[in-house]
Scaffold this active site. Structure first.
Site, PDB file in Angstrom:
ATOM      1  N   ASN A 130       0.931  -1.136   0.004  1.00  0.00           N
ATOM      2  CA  ASN A 130       0.130  -0.107   0.035  1.00  0.00           C
ATOM      3  C   ASN A 130       0.916   1.303  -0.054  1.00  0.00           C
ATOM      4  O   ASN A 130       1.755   1.457   0.760  1.00  0.00           O
ATOM      5  CB  ASN A 130      -0.889  -0.092   1.034  1.00  0.00           C
ATOM      6  CG  ASN A 130      -1.807  -1.246   1.196  1.00  0.00           C
ATOM      7  OD1 ASN A 130      -2.043  -1.841   0.074  1.00  0.00           O
ATOM      8  ND2 ASN A 130      -2.483  -1.577   2.404  1.00  0.00           N
ATOM      9  N   HIS A 171       5.907  -0.550  -2.582  1.00  0.00           N
ATOM     10  CA  HIS A 171       5.683   0.483  -3.928  1.00  0.00           C
ATOM     11  C   HIS A 171       5.643   2.008  -3.604  1.00  0.00           C
ATOM     12  O   HIS A 171       5.015   2.574  -4.631  1.00  0.00           O
ATOM     13  CB  HIS A 171       4.357   0.005  -4.202  1.00  0.00           C
ATOM     14  CG  HIS A 171       4.182  -1.602  -4.802  1.00  0.00           C
ATOM     15  ND1 HIS A 171       2.790  -2.383  -4.879  1.00  0.00           N
ATOM     16  CD2 HIS A 171       4.802  -2.214  -5.297  1.00  0.00           C
ATOM     17  CE1 HIS A 171       3.123  -3.420  -5.385  1.00  0.00           C
ATOM     18  NE2 HIS A 171       4.457  -3.466  -5.636  1.00  0.00           N
ATOM     19  N   CYS A 201      11.409  14.160  -8.525  1.00  0.00           N
ATOM     20  CA  CYS A 201      11.787  14.614  -9.880  1.00  0.00           C
ATOM     21  C   CYS A 201      12.435  13.513 -10.335  1.00  0.00           C
ATOM     22  O   CYS A 201      13.438  13.013 -10.022  1.00  0.00           O
ATOM     23  CB  CYS A 201      12.712  16.031  -9.711  1.00  0.00           C
ATOM     24  SG  CYS A 201      13.302  16.352 -11.368  1.00  0.00           S
ATOM     25  N   CYS A 236      16.437  15.278 -11.459  1.00  0.00           N
ATOM     26  CA  CYS A 236      17.384  15.526 -10.308  1.00  0.00           C
ATOM     27  C   CYS A 236      17.100  14.880  -9.014  1.00  0.00           C
ATOM     28  O   CYS A 236      17.817  15.033  -8.002  1.00  0.00           O
ATOM     29  CB  CYS A 236      17.504  17.263 -10.073  1.00  0.00           C
ATOM     30  SG  CYS A 236      16.045  17.689  -9.268  1.00  0.00           S
ATOM     31  N   GLY A 284      -4.792  -9.238   2.839  1.00  0.00           N
ATOM     32  CA  GLY A 284      -5.276  -8.303   2.132  1.00  0.00           C
ATOM     33  C   GLY A 284      -4.731  -7.912   0.722  1.00  0.00           C
ATOM     34  O   GLY A 284      -4.742  -6.983   0.192  1.00  0.00           O
TER      35      GLY A 284
END
Length: 299
Positions: free
Chosen positions: A119, A136, A144, A147, A244
């Site tokens: 999650n 994740h 960015c 950079c 889950g």
């Protein structure tokens, strides 16, 4: 490895999933006698917080943005950030639920020794959990791609609303019921007006480069050090509790396979089928709400 869905992996499951075959007393004894317990959670743990998951029974198929589409096409970035501007509010204001708190308490009581989650919502930490491996990434951060400068998703939310006042005002007219029906996993949403051609999103404030939520998109690779840390935590445990998640994404399934190869006990708790069902002992397979089962086996 890229985050991807194994095609048809949840079809034709070989075990009956209309009722649970798990035995609470067996799972509880295994946990009590364990040297190390690792918990792996997925989107099903956050559904009680109002955040949709991908594969609950009856849920329509969700097509998430692909990494290559995001980085290569301006119009895909417009669509992503427009939908995220509305959907992020649902995640931003979500509260942890009983399942998150049960795991946090198990950590505090030294029953749960490590915690890995698929999650990106940060609700484990909000419930008091520590040292959470966010496999994740986190939807609350932005990075960015040029950079590598990090920034806050909450700050970006304000920028998006300021840059797109008419778009923001139009979507604020959604009723609560209509908005809930359009919420999608990971801070995505389906908008009442999906015309994105004039939507404006900012560039990196440090270098002018392309910004992206600090989450692993489908088709994108999980950072190697994060993958290795997850494998190491599973290696150090003799019990893996999977709660889950359908394990359809390989990043989760590989951890289950790794635990089983080491002869660890694997307890699986989901409301629907998983990619790992054929590998799991029937007495450790629970078809139920994760919080209900976790509360009993951690007691």
């Amino acid at each position: 490895m890229p985050r991807y869905i194994h095609q048809n992996v949840l079809k034709g499951a070989s075990i009956a999933l209309d009722k649970s075959t798990g035995v609470i007393s067996t799972a509880r004894d295994i946990v009590r006698n364990a040297r190390g317990v690792c918990v792996l959670t997925g989107a099903g743990l956050s559904t009680d917080s109002g955040i949709p998951d991908y594969r609950s029974p009856g849920r329509p198929e969700v097509k998430s943005i692909q990494y290559n589409d995001f980085v290569n096409h301006h119009e895909h970035r417009q669509r992503y950030w427009a939908r995220s501007m509305r959907g992020y509010e649902n995640v931003q204001h979500a509260s942890w639920n009983r399942g998150h708190k049960i795991i946090s308490d198990a950590q505090s009581n030294e029953i749960c020794h490590s915690l890995i989650t698929q999650n990106v919502d940060g609700l484990h930490q909000a419930a008091g959990a520590t040292d959470v491996v966010e496999l994740h990434g986190s939807i609350h951060s932005v990075v960015c791609l040029d950079c590598q400068a990090p920034s806050s998703r909450a700050d970006l939310q304000k920028q998006l609303q300021q840059l797109n006042p008419m778009f923001h005002a139009a979507n604020l007219q959604d009723s609560s019921a209509a908005l809930l029906g359009r919420m999608r996993p990971d801070g995505d949403s389906v908008l009442a007006n999906e015309q994105f051609g004039h939507f404006i999103y900012p560039s990196c404030s440090s270098c002018g480069g392309m910004i992206k939520p600090d989450v692993v998109f489908f088709g994108e690779s999980i950072p190697k050090e994060r993958t290795q840390l997850s494998v190491d935590l599973v290696t150090d445990a003799d019990v893996l509790i999977v709660a889950g998640t359908s394990c359809a994404v390989f990043s989760a399934f590989r951890l289950v396979r790794h635990a089983l190869k080491r002869d660890a006990d694997v307890i699986v708790i989901t409301r629907g089928p998983t990619r790992a069902d054929e590998l799991i002992r029937p007495d450790l397979r629970f078809v139920d709400a994760a919080a209900d089962v976790l509360e009993q086996i951690f007691s």
